[in-house]
Design an enzyme around this catalytic site. Structure first.
Site, mmCIF file in Angstrom:
data_model
loop_
_atom_site.group_PDB
_atom_site.id
_atom_site.type_symbol
_atom_site.label_atom_id
_atom_site.label_comp_id
_atom_site.label_asym_id
_atom_site.label_seq_id
_atom_site.Cartn_x
_atom_site.Cartn_y
_atom_site.Cartn_z
ATOM 1 N N CYS A 34 0.874 -1.170 0.000
ATOM 2 C CA CYS A 34 0.000 0.000 0.000
ATOM 3 C C CYS A 34 0.915 1.225 0.000
ATOM 4 O O CYS A 34 2.136 1.102 0.154
ATOM 5 C CB CYS A 34 -0.926 0.000 1.208
ATOM 6 S SG CYS A 34 -0.065 -0.220 2.765
ATOM 7 N N THR A 79 5.901 6.396 -6.829
ATOM 8 C CA THR A 79 6.744 7.227 -7.702
ATOM 9 C C THR A 79 6.416 8.716 -7.602
ATOM 10 O O THR A 79 7.281 9.542 -7.862
ATOM 11 C CB THR A 79 6.599 6.794 -9.167
ATOM 12 O OG1 THR A 79 5.217 6.837 -9.538
ATOM 13 C CG2 THR A 79 7.142 5.394 -9.386
ATOM 14 N N HIS A 183 2.599 -7.173 -8.152
ATOM 15 C CA HIS A 183 1.426 -7.463 -8.990
ATOM 16 C C HIS A 183 1.672 -8.597 -9.994
ATOM 17 O O HIS A 183 1.330 -8.482 -11.174
ATOM 18 C CB HIS A 183 0.973 -6.185 -9.705
ATOM 19 C CG HIS A 183 0.986 -4.960 -8.820
ATOM 20 N ND1 HIS A 183 0.788 -5.020 -7.458
ATOM 21 C CD2 HIS A 183 1.189 -3.641 -9.094
ATOM 22 C CE1 HIS A 183 0.875 -3.801 -6.939
ATOM 23 N NE2 HIS A 183 1.131 -2.940 -7.895
ATOM 24 N N ASP A 258 -2.904 -2.290 -2.399
ATOM 25 C CA ASP A 258 -2.463 -1.229 -3.310
ATOM 26 C C ASP A 258 -3.187 0.100 -3.058
ATOM 27 O O ASP A 258 -3.140 0.999 -3.898
ATOM 28 C CB ASP A 258 -2.614 -1.636 -4.787
ATOM 29 C CG ASP A 258 -1.805 -0.733 -5.707
ATOM 30 O OD1 ASP A 258 -0.725 -0.286 -5.290
ATOM 31 O OD2 ASP A 258 -2.262 -0.453 -6.831
#
Ligand code: 0GY
Length: 305
Positions: A34, A79, A183, A258
């Site tokens: 997360c 990011t 993922h 996530d």
């Protein structure tokens, strides 16, 4: 004064009222993927970012944790915050030992800085190879970082698209730490789970010390959340892939929500539904316990076992 940047157009906000999951997570379950986004007035986003998210701060993350019945979080540097790990570190420090962090660092980071990240609860760095999210870092920089973090017992979290694995495999095979793949390496779920692309991914995980996150059905699915039979059939097309990974890498699989779900423009998942996806991919109590408790605890809180 901080300038507040506008959210990327078309970007969906996280669901403020996720449903209560029907599946009861095992005691001690870890959400091992997360993020926190800002809040940007306190933790500005990186100038070099490729998207501007809405805020999703630690208080909201911890509220979701409690709502879902999760015990611990692994907060992965996103990011949009570049290599400024302040928001992630602030969340980890505020978690009362219930969160660990995965940072983004530059090769020039000092040993003292690395030790201070370790003290704060960081246990890995992330190498992101997804071109829409970041400009590729020079491989030499990544080699340097991997070499520097290895003595700390950390691992490298890698994010790549399935089509990029053949080009990355050589480099990844030289990384001297465990790898954790985000993922499931982003398989194309319209292809066969028995096809050559996914077989290559599974071979890759077998050959090296590779852990796999069976996360993000909402990103990988083409059939989407509202398949035939309501909740029970959500993200149906992802199930065979995730189930295969759980079966083949049972002691090296991790799961995460996530949250706050960066870069979604199609639909925003209901986090309760993501929890209800779990018994479909990990079908026995033993598999669920390994996926949600034992594996993440061995990787992130080994001292508590
Ligand atoms: C994820 C997925 C995504 C974004 C990032 O750091 C990030 O910005 O990882 C994505 O857009 O696929 O892991 O949250």
């Amino acid at each position: 004064m901080t300038t507040v940047a506008q959210k990327t157009p078309g970007w969906l906000d996280w669901d403020p009222a996720p449903s209560a999951p029907a599946f009861r997570l095992p005691a001690g379950a870890v959400d091992a993927h997360c993020h926190v986004f800002g809040p940007q007035a306190e933790f500005p986003f990186a100038p070099e970012r490729k998207y501007t998210p809405c805020d999703g701060g630690k208080d909201q993350l911890f509220a979701l944790r409690d709502h879902l019945g999760v015990t611990r979080n692994v907060i992965v540097q996103a990011t949009c915050h570049g290599s400024d790990n302040s928001a992630m570190l602030d969340a980890v420090r505020a978690s009362d030992g219930r969160a660990r962090g995965v940072a983004t660092v530059r090769p020039a980071i000092t040993d003292a800085e690395l030790h201070s990240l370790h003290e704060a609860g960081v246990r890995g760095v992330r190498f992101n190879f997804v071109k829409r999210l970041v400009d590729a870092a020079p491989v030499e920089d990544l080699r340097t970082i991997a070499r520097r973090i290895a003595p700390l017992g950390w691992h490298v979290v890698v994010y790549f698209e399935a089509a990029d694995l053949p080009g990355l495999e050589g480099f990844l095979g030289t990384v001297p730490t465990p790898l954790v793949v985000d993922h499931m390496g982003r398989p194309d779920v319209t292809r066969s789970v028995d096809g050559p692309e996914f077989a290559r991914f599974l071979r890759f995980t077998d050959r090296h010390d590779v852990w796999v996150k069976v996360s993000c059905p909402e990103r990988l699915s083409v059939t989407g959340p509202a398949a035939v039979d309501g909740r029970r059939r959500a993200y149906d097309d992802v199930v065979p892939f995730a189930r295969r990974v759980v079966e083949e890498c049972g002691d090296r699989v991790l799961w995460g929500t996530d949250w706050p779900h960066p870069n979604l423009t199609d639909h925003m998942p209901d986090d309760g539904l993501l929890v209800d996806h779990l018994p479909r991919i990990a079908e026995t109590a033993d598999r669920q316990w390994r996926l949600l408790v034992d594996n993440p605890m061995r990787l992130y809180w080994p001292e508590e076992l």
